[in-house]
Design an enzyme around this catalytic site. Structure first.
Site, PDB file in Angstrom:
ATOM      1  N   LYS A  10       1.026  -1.254   0.109  1.00 40.54           N
ATOM      2  CA  LYS A  10      -0.087   0.041  -0.082  1.00 40.54           C
ATOM      3  C   LYS A  10       0.664   1.338  -0.148  1.00 40.54           C
ATOM      4  O   LYS A  10       2.031   1.251   0.592  1.00 40.54           O
ATOM      5  CB  LYS A  10      -0.916  -0.054   1.080  1.00 40.54           C
TER       6      LYS A  10
ATOM      7  N   GLN B  36      -1.272 -13.109  10.261  1.00 37.42           N
ATOM      8  CA  GLN B  36      -1.778 -12.655   8.913  1.00 37.42           C
ATOM      9  C   GLN B  36      -0.240 -12.557   8.051  1.00 37.42           C
ATOM     10  O   GLN B  36       0.567 -12.409   8.643  1.00 37.42           O
ATOM     11  CB  GLN B  36      -2.527 -11.544   8.805  1.00 37.42           C
TER      12      GLN B  36
ATOM     13  N   ASP C 207      -2.808  -6.615   0.545  1.00 37.25           N
ATOM     14  CA  ASP C 207      -1.319  -6.820   0.745  1.00 37.25           C
ATOM     15  C   ASP C 207      -1.201  -7.728   2.014  1.00 37.25           C
ATOM     16  O   ASP C 207      -0.333  -8.117   2.469  1.00 37.25           O
ATOM     17  CB  ASP C 207      -0.706  -5.422   1.181  1.00 37.25           C
TER      18      ASP C 207
ATOM     19  N   ASP D 136      -3.796  -8.628  17.393  1.00 35.69           N
ATOM     20  CA  ASP D 136      -4.609  -7.844  16.025  1.00 35.69           C
ATOM     21  C   ASP D 136      -5.833  -8.612  15.724  1.00 35.69           C
ATOM     22  O   ASP D 136      -5.574  -9.991  15.253  1.00 35.69           O
ATOM     23  CB  ASP D 136      -3.560  -7.745  14.982  1.00 35.69           C
ATOM     24  N   ASN D 137      -7.051  -8.150  15.722  1.00 39.62           N
ATOM     25  CA  ASN D 137      -8.244  -8.505  15.068  1.00 39.62           C
ATOM     26  C   ASN D 137      -8.349 -10.314  15.658  1.00 39.62           C
ATOM     27  O   ASN D 137      -8.569 -11.029  14.926  1.00 39.62           O
ATOM     28  CB  ASN D 137      -8.064  -8.779  13.819  1.00 39.62           C
TER      29      ASN D 137
ATOM     30  N   GLU E 273      -7.505  -6.802  20.802  1.00 44.15           N
ATOM     31  CA  GLU E 273      -8.093  -5.714  19.817  1.00 44.15           C
ATOM     32  C   GLU E 273      -9.016  -6.385  18.987  1.00 44.15           C
ATOM     33  O   GLU E 273      -8.983  -6.574  17.836  1.00 44.15           O
ATOM     34  CB  GLU E 273      -6.871  -5.138  19.051  1.00 44.15           C
TER      35      GLU E 273
ATOM     36  N   LYS F  12       0.610   4.542   9.421  1.00 45.07           N
ATOM     37  CA  LYS F  12       0.390   3.124   8.964  1.00 45.07           C
ATOM     38  C   LYS F  12       1.091   3.005   7.665  1.00 45.07           C
ATOM     39  O   LYS F  12       1.448   1.961   7.293  1.00 45.07           O
ATOM     40  CB  LYS F  12      -0.846   2.770   9.057  1.00 45.07           C
ATOM     41  N   TYR F  13       1.251   4.093   6.892  1.00 45.58           N
ATOM     42  CA  TYR F  13       1.673   3.666   5.298  1.00 45.58           C
ATOM     43  C   TYR F  13       2.764   4.510   5.156  1.00 45.58           C
ATOM     44  O   TYR F  13       3.373   4.695   3.870  1.00 45.58           O
ATOM     45  CB  TYR F  13       0.500   4.193   4.373  1.00 45.58           C
TER      46      TYR F  13
END
Length: 663
Positions: free
Chosen positions: A250, A310, A345, A381-382, A410, A523-524
């Site tokens: 990204k 992930q 991604d 995360d998630n 989270e 984040k990017y």
């Protein structure tokens, strides 16, 4: 068919805490006094007795702690959870034959009845107790037996019956031949102190460079530690520090196409340089992380890592374990999606793969790898997008070996799913606090979390912002909005966190109207932060964190109570220790634009305050001192200067009338 034993007459039910019929453990902190309650009763008029049976998981022998009747067949007792790990507990009840006899005897003696025969009945009960007692106690009990059987000294026998010494001695050796034990052994997980009281600071290592344009490293993080420690945080949470994939990387502001110099999202984990047990070479080495952990500990800070199961398309797992990913009909691997959002991604792991056992074991290996490097706290995360049974297994496996490891969930998802994750083992949980802004919303939500069923297993961790979430309240309310949300998070919750430096520098520009995404989100991309900006809230943050450390009332989620105000823009709540030795009252203006005033009506009884006596409300933020008397008191709160009072209650304030010179 007759039951195995028909002489069992006591009923034990309604044991608390009990989570989902005993399917999940309750949670406590090491050193907590664990209160256990139960309903214990029997037929007829016999007295009953009860006790808690408990043991540390590695122990075989049960310990016991007495329970006391609190009314209406409801009993309460407690035991000390002194060790980290698991405890088992249950409740046992039995007919108290001696207590039944003694209660009746007291009434007979007080009414002047002849009790000679009844004394003989009691003597037999005491003799039976002596047969169960230690030699020393047995000798003393047999002295009482002789006294009760001696008709020449009836008054001495009566005095023994009326006194507590005989009763206490007999009760140590009860007749439990027909005792009833609760049908389940319940479980309790005991965590270290930081599970119940912590202040988290989230920071991207690659944005820690001391000058703009350079990518930060773990050594730069090390240089940032004094700044974080000065604000009073004790957990430094780093987003993923692993190699970042190149495929479908990204670009800035989440663009689907990246420029050659774009750094990508840290959550797109894995490249030819490694995966979940590797560190991005641009950040440094494992040795650099080891050094950071040691340096942080020396400043009272614990490093927490992101656990994000992930993969980027370039992750080694994609080549080595293609069976761990779900494929589309055209043969390509399914990327992450939350329509209309697409995350090309990121490849989610397939927890329904036939090779799930290998996937689970590899995930555990990843966690153990970082534990062996000194990481004992993980922000997950998630977790709600992975199998719940997986998390229950993983957390149990890890904590059986390392009971001091903590997991923060989270999971901004449906309430029952959030609660389910907490039940199965997560030490702390993100909450909906991020979007609860009004007085009614905050009151309703935290009263829900304080309900006995939820508070037994869910420890809320309150975040006013995250890298993914810039709430509308912060976007529109200016610097005052950041002060309001910070003060609320840090005082209404024992655990809280902020994503910085964006938060303390009041970063509030959204990517576009209606979005909760930051413009130019780090984040990017790399960001350079001016930590000395005059807009910074670092001094307020440091003061609040110091107040939290100095006041035990703010170090627990127990005893939270809301108080009425006549202004809907002002919320009032108090927190107190169990013994009311420390009481803090918070009044907060929820309107970031306007001064608000009004009257608060305190529930004085809940605070142990006498309506006839004045008390001092010492504002720990401004150092102002207010002499309050009675329940109803006036307030004014100006958002642009300081939108809240955080007041310590100081009882029995002296006035000049209390000093000799006044007279």
């Amino acid at each position: 068919m007759l039951p195995p034993e028909g002489r069992v007459r006591v009923v034990v039910e309604g044991v608390r805490p009990e989570i989902d019929c005993g399917s999940f453990p309750a949670k406590r902190i090491a050193g907590d006094c664990v209160i256990v309650e139960a309903d214990i009763f029997t037929d007829g008029h016999d007295s009953v007795a009860g006790e808690i049976l408990y043991r540390y998981a590695q122990e075989e022998v049960w310990r016991s702690s007495p329970m006391k009747l609190v009314g209406n067949d409801h009993w309460r007792g407690d035991f000390l959870a002194s060790k980290l790990g698991k405890y088992h507990y249950t409740v046992e009840g039995w007919i108290d034959r001696f207590g039944t006899w003694r209660n009746a005897m007291i009434k007979r003696i007080e009414s002047g009845q002849d009790v000679r025969i009844d004394c003989l009945i009691g003597a037999n009960l005491v003799e039976e107790a002596a047969s169960r007692a230690t030699p020393e106690d047995a000798a003393r009990l047999r002295d009482w037996v002789r006294l009760l059987r001696d008709e020449r000294s009836p008054e001495s026998g009566k005095q023994a019956i009326l006194g507590d010494e005989l009763a206490d001695a007999v009760q140590r050796y009860p007749d439990r031949r027909f005792a009833t034990r609760y049908s389940k052994e319940l479980c309790l997980v005991v965590d270290r102190e930081k599970a119940g009281f912590s202040a988290w600071y989230e920071m991207f290592p690659r944005s820690c460079a001391s000058e703009p344009g350079r990518e930060g490293t773990l050594r730069d993080c090390e240089a940032r530690l004094p700044y974080i420690a000065a604000m009073g945080f004790d957990v430094l949470y780093l987003p993923p520090i692993h190699p970042i994939g190149h495929t479908f990387r990204k670009g800035k502001n989440n663009k689907t196409s990246a420029e050659p110099d774009d750094v990508g999202s840290p959550w797109a984990i894995g490249s030819e340089e490694g995966g979940h047990t590797s560190i991005d070479p641009k950040l440094g080495t494992l040795e650099d992380l080891d050094r950071l952990i040691v340096k942080a500990k020396s400043q009272g800070i614990e490093i927490a890592l992101d656990l994000a199961f992930q993969c980027s398309p370039d992750h080694p797992y994609v080549r080595q374990h293609a069976e761990w990913f779900r494929r589309r009909p055209d043969g390509t691997i399914q990327y992450a999606e939350n329509p209309p959002k697409k995350y090309q991604d990121i490849f989610p792991l397939d927890f329904e793969t036939p090779q799930w056992r290998e996937l689970w074991e590899e995930s555990k290996r990843v966690v153990l790898f970082w534990i062996e490097h000194g990481v004992y706290t993980f922000r997950v995360d998630n977790p709600h997008t992975k199998a719940l049974s997986f998390w229950e297994w993983l957390i149990r496996e890890v904590k059986d070996q390392y009971p001091d490891v903590l997991f923060l969930a989270e999971a901004f998802t449906r309430p029952k799913l959030m609660y389910g994750l907490a039940k199965l083992g997560f030490s702390q949980s993100y909450t909906y606090f991020t979007w609860r802004n009004t007085k009614q919303e905050l009151t309703d939500y935290f009263q829900e979390l304080a309900k006995s069923g939820v508070r037994e297993y869910l420890r809320p961790n309150l975040w006013p912002n995250t890298p993914d979430i810039l709430p509308e309240f912060l976007q529109t309310g200016g610097r005052a909005a950041f002060m309001i949300r910070f003060i609320l998070a840090a005082t209404i919750g024992a655990n809280y966190g902020i994503y910085g430096p964006a938060f303390e520098l009041c970063e509030n520009t959204a990517r576009e109207p209606g979005s909760e995404e930051y413009l130019n989100s780090e984040k990017y991309e790399l960001r350079y932060w001016d930590l000395e900006s005059p807009r910074s809230l670092k001094n307020l943050i440091a003061r609040i964190n110091r107040i939290r450390r100095e006041n035990p009332a703010l170090q627990s989620d127990a005893n939270l109570r809301f108080h009425e105000t006549d202004n809907p823009q002002v919320i009032c709540f108090s927190k107190a220790t169990d013994d009311l030795s420390d009481i803090v009252i918070v009044l907060c203006n929820l309107d970031p634009f306007h001064k608000q005033a009004g009257w608060v009506d305190l529930d004085l009884a809940s605070l142990g305050l006498d309506a006839r006596r004045a008390f001092q409300a010492h504002d720990l933020l401004s150092d102002g001192r207010f002499l309050w008397r009675g329940a109803r008191n006036y307030f004014e709160l100006t958002p642009e200067s300081l939108p809240a009072h955080v007041m310590k209650v100081r009882k029995w304030v002296r006035t000049e009338k209390d000093f000799d010179y006044y007279f």
